[in-house]
Write a protein that holds these residues in place. Structure first.
Motif, PDB file in Angstrom:
ATOM      1  N   VAL A 217       0.842  -1.190   0.000  1.00  0.00           N
ATOM      2  CA  VAL A 217       0.000   0.000   0.000  1.00  0.00           C
ATOM      3  C   VAL A 217       0.885   1.250   0.000  1.00  0.00           C
ATOM      4  N   LYS A 218       0.261   2.362  -0.374  1.00  0.00           N
ATOM      5  CA  LYS A 218       0.944   3.650  -0.379  1.00  0.00           C
ATOM      6  C   LYS A 218       0.175   4.611   0.528  1.00  0.00           C
ATOM      7  N   ILE A 219       0.901   5.300   1.374  1.00  0.00           N
ATOM      8  CA  ILE A 219       0.278   6.287   2.268  1.00  0.00           C
ATOM      9  C   ILE A 219      -0.004   7.534   1.447  1.00  0.00           C
ATOM     10  N   ILE A 220      -1.262   7.890   1.335  1.00  0.00           N
ATOM     11  CA  ILE A 220      -1.636   9.013   0.479  1.00  0.00           C
ATOM     12  C   ILE A 220      -2.094  10.246   1.258  1.00  0.00           C
ATOM     13  N   LYS A 221      -2.404  10.055   2.544  1.00  0.00           N
ATOM     14  CA  LYS A 221      -2.902  11.199   3.314  1.00  0.00           C
ATOM     15  C   LYS A 221      -2.656  10.963   4.802  1.00  0.00           C
ATOM     16  N   VAL A 222      -2.279  12.030   5.513  1.00  0.00           N
ATOM     17  CA  VAL A 222      -2.109  11.984   6.963  1.00  0.00           C
ATOM     18  C   VAL A 222      -2.886  13.143   7.567  1.00  0.00           C
ATOM     19  N   GLU A 223      -3.873  12.825   8.377  1.00  0.00           N
ATOM     20  CA  GLU A 223      -4.689  13.840   9.041  1.00  0.00           C
ATOM     21  C   GLU A 223      -4.655  13.593  10.541  1.00  0.00           C
ATOM     22  N   GLY A 224      -3.669  14.140  11.205  1.00  0.00           N
ATOM     23  CA  GLY A 224      -3.489  13.877  12.626  1.00  0.00           C
ATOM     24  C   GLY A 224      -3.099  12.435  12.835  1.00  0.00           C
ATOM     25  N   SER A 225      -3.942  11.711  13.567  1.00  0.00           N
ATOM     26  CA  SER A 225      -3.667  10.289  13.805  1.00  0.00           C
ATOM     27  C   SER A 225      -4.275   9.402  12.726  1.00  0.00           C
ATOM     28  N   ARG A 226      -4.980   9.990  11.804  1.00  0.00           N
ATOM     29  CA  ARG A 226      -5.643   9.214  10.732  1.00  0.00           C
ATOM     30  C   ARG A 226      -4.718   9.127   9.523  1.00  0.00           C
ATOM     31  N   ILE A 227      -4.294   7.907   9.232  1.00  0.00           N
ATOM     32  CA  ILE A 227      -3.398   7.659   8.108  1.00  0.00           C
ATOM     33  C   ILE A 227      -4.162   6.869   7.046  1.00  0.00           C
ATOM     34  N   VAL A 228      -4.266   7.440   5.872  1.00  0.00           N
ATOM     35  CA  VAL A 228      -5.043   6.845   4.786  1.00  0.00           C
ATOM     36  C   VAL A 228      -4.079   6.216   3.772  1.00  0.00           C
TER      37      VAL A 228
END
Length: 238
Positions: A217-228
């Protein structure tokens, strides 16, 4: 021999027969002295919550003990008053180590009840307690206003420090540097699960669809503790 001289002759032996403790008891239970003792006691105990050091508390407790000692000498202090006093002081002592306010409230209530039961005239004692309360509140307000005393005891009960980012506090750890990193799913993402980046396990959520375990998988977004993350296509892996 006139009347004044005769009175002095008969009064002198009576004063000599009185012991020091008896005279002290009469002094401490004097209607003018009782409000003063209770005022000093209330002021000292209240100031001990606002000022560092044991001096205010010691002075307050000493004045309170003088009040009870005087009534004990005069024979006005019963077993019920003694028991309530001991319970009240014990609860206040516990409050020091287990702050919260409830234990201290019951301790003060027990002491106040003991004071009322000890006084020969409950009405007069209640008025003396009211005077002591007014003096204590007034003295504390003056102390805070003019001497800049800070409330220190309640800091153990109430959090007074601001937990903002300016003070160095953050609610979650933001890791924007993870965006674009490649990882592998440790568990299936439905849509949340665990991914492994190098040797670190990280909680993550999928972009929306199910991703099985063991997938790249590739990490596409980081919003605080939420990693998408998004599952890599075959051409991206190559």
């Amino acid at each position: 021999m006139d009347g004044v001289t005769l009175l002095a002759v008969y009064a002198a032996p009576a004063m000599e027969n009185k012991g020091f403790s008896e005279m002290l008891g009469q002094f401490l239970t004097n209607p003018f002295v009782i409000p003063i003792l209770l005022s000093i006691a209330a002021l000292g105990i209240l100031l001990s919550m606002f000022t560092p050091g044991p001096v205010p508390a010691f002075v307050g407790l000493f004045s309170l003990l003088l009040y009870f000692y005087g009534h004990m000498i005069e024979g006005a202090m019963g077993y019920g008053s003694v028991i309530l006093l001991v319970i009240g002081l014990g609860l206040l002592f516990v409050e020091i180590f287990i702050p919260g306010g409830v234990i201290g409230f019951f301790g003060i209530a027990a002491i106040v009840t003991s004071i009322l039961l000890t006084g020969e005239d409950m009405g007069f004692t209640a008025i003396s307690l009211l005077i002591a309360l007014i003096v204590a509140i007034g003295g504390t307000v003056i102390s805070l206003k003019f001497f800049g005393k800070r409330l220190h005891l309640f800091k153990r009960v109430i959090l007074t420090d601001a937990t903002d980012t300016e003070s160095g506090y953050v609610s979650t750890v933001n890791r924007p540097e993870l965006v674009g990193q490649m990882a592998e799913t440790v568990t299936a993402l439905r849509p949340s699960g665990t991914i492994k980046l190098l040797d670190e396990r990280i909680d993550a959520v999928s972009e929306g669809r199910f991703i099985g375990s063991g997938k790249r998988v590739k990490i596409i977004k980081v919003e605080g503790s939420r990693i998408v993350v998004r599952e890599l296509e075959q051409e991206e892996e190559e």
